[in-house]
Write an enzyme that holds these catalytic residues in place. Structure first.
Site, PDB file in Angstrom:
ATOM      1  N   ASP A  83       0.856  -1.199   0.000  1.00  0.00           N
ATOM      2  CA  ASP A  83       0.000   0.000   0.000  1.00  0.00           C
ATOM      3  C   ASP A  83       0.893   1.250   0.000  1.00  0.00           C
ATOM      4  O   ASP A  83       0.875   2.018   0.943  1.00  0.00           O
ATOM      5  CB  ASP A  83      -0.947  -0.009   1.223  1.00  0.00           C
ATOM      6  N   HIS A 139      10.044  -0.342   9.107  1.00  0.00           N
ATOM      7  CA  HIS A 139       8.983  -1.353   9.065  1.00  0.00           C
ATOM      8  C   HIS A 139       9.099  -2.279   7.833  1.00  0.00           C
ATOM      9  O   HIS A 139       9.661  -3.369   7.912  1.00  0.00           O
ATOM     10  CB  HIS A 139       7.609  -0.688   9.063  1.00  0.00           C
TER      11      HIS A 139
HETATM   12  C1  BDR Z   1       2.845  -0.509   8.674  1.00  0.00           C
HETATM   13  O1  BDR Z   1       1.732   0.367   8.505  1.00  0.00           O
HETATM   14  C2  BDR Z   1       1.937   1.205   7.386  1.00  0.00           C
HETATM   15  O2  BDR Z   1       1.721   2.530   7.749  1.00  0.00           O
HETATM   16  C3  BDR Z   1       3.347   1.007   6.945  1.00  0.00           C
HETATM   17  O3  BDR Z   1       3.475   1.118   5.540  1.00  0.00           O
HETATM   18  C4  BDR Z   1       3.698  -0.364   7.433  1.00  0.00           C
HETATM   19  O4  BDR Z   1       3.327  -1.340   6.493  1.00  0.00           O
HETATM   20  C5  BDR Z   1       3.555  -0.171   9.975  1.00  0.00           C
HETATM   21  O5  BDR Z   1       2.713  -0.373  11.066  1.00  0.00           O
HETATM   22 CA    CA Z   2       2.926  -0.726   4.104  1.00  0.00          CA
END
Ligand code: BDR
Ligand code: CA
Length: 314
Positions: free
Chosen positions: A10, A240
């Protein structure tokens, strides 16, 4: 031999970091990008995936996926984290390419059937496309090599509620399907991604060596770094989504514990990934017969960041 992966995403600033990392990794063969709502609406996620492929000069199919959660009402998109454009409000020009006709779930099923036992699904977003693919063709659970996902938190605090991480709370019912299906899931959750901070020193060096991808990442990361630095005692952003790619390239950077996971699908614990360590038994039956997930618990920050920088400038 290279490892075949499909990236479900995403985009998203840290998704961009992960996708460029995967494109650069010699060990990985990216079969396609599949998109889902999350950081931005799914149509924008698709445009952003196309933008990333074009910036990197990589010709890869992009398949659009689900626009809303499986059961619950959609949550607002977090523009305060990723900007309204998903890339920190840098307003990058429109992509030239288009998504393929197939849906994300259809593309996943087709690729897994074409390369039985060889495809790893790297999920960086809410898990609706994976749940849909399992619905379309439950047999794929036995044909996928591994599902490596960024999401959840076994012992660490959450980032949307005290117990819930964003990708899981955005579609908890889909996540529960993925954690309980008979395939090997590896969870890279906040337990490890909160142990690694990426800052401007590394991003600046990548930008110098690789002005196209590095310059783009540096510019979009500024919004993301400000969000994290304003809220946490860190100078940079948590690492992340790109941690999944590091795991595929060198799993020895991480320590892993095993055990089944169930996802809370209602109440104040909505989106919590509840981990039952292997070997412990409980009178409550919800984890009985659920396959063990590999949960990453510790990570060597220095080795991970070194791998990221070296791969990105290679
Ligand atoms: C996850 O949430 C999204 O905002 C980031 O892209 C990542 O996949 C982190 O909690
Ligand atoms: Ca993500």
């Amino acid at each position: 031999m290279t490892r075949k992966i499909i990236i479900d995403t995403d985009p998203g600033i840290d998704d961009a970091m992960a996708i460029f990392f995967a494109f650069q990794a010699q060990e990985l063969d990216v079969l396609g990008l599949t998109t889902v709502f999350g950081n931005v609406p799914v149509t924008l996620a698709t445009e952003n995936a196309l933008r990333l492929a074009e910036i990197a000069g990589v010709d890869v199919p992009v398949a659009e996926g689900v626009a809303v959660p499986s059961v619950i009402a959609p949550r607002p998109h977090p523009d305060f984290v990723h900007g309204t454009d998903g890339f920190g409000n840098i307003n990058w020009p429109s992509p030239k390419g288009k998504a393929i006709e197939q849906s994300a779930a259809e593309f996943i099923v087709e690729q897994v059937r074409q390369f039985p036992g060889e495809v790893t699904i790297v999920a960086l977003a809410p898990l609706g496309n994976l749940a849909k693919a399992l619905e379309l063709d439950p047999e794929i659970a036995n044909l996928v090599d591994e599902v490596v996902l960024m999401g959840g938190a076994a012992h660490e605090f959450g980032n949307v509620s005290p117990v819930a991480e964003a990708n899981i709370i955005n579609d908890p019912h889909a996540a529960d399907k993925v954690f309980t299906a008979p395939w090997q899931v590896t969870m890279i959750g906040l337990d490890v991604t909160h142990q690694v901070v990426l800052g401007n020193a590394i991003l600046g060096r990548i930008k110098e060596e690789k002005p196209d991808q590095g310059g783009f990442l540096y510019d979009c990361a500024q919004h993301y770094i400000k969000f994290y630095s304003d809220r946490f005692p860190i100078e940079g952003c948590y690492f992340h989504d790109a941690s999944t790619i590091a795991y595929l390239m060198d799993p020895s950077i991480f320590t892993v514990e095993r055990g089944p996971i169930r996802v809370a699908c209602e109440g104040i614990a909505l989106g919590q990934t509840i981990f039952a360590p292997e070997g412990l038994s409980y009178p409550e039956p919800h984890w009985d017969g659920v396959p063990s997930t590999q949960v990453c618990m510790e990570v060597d920050e220095e080795r991970l960041l070194k791998l990221y920088e070296e791969t990105m400038v290679s």
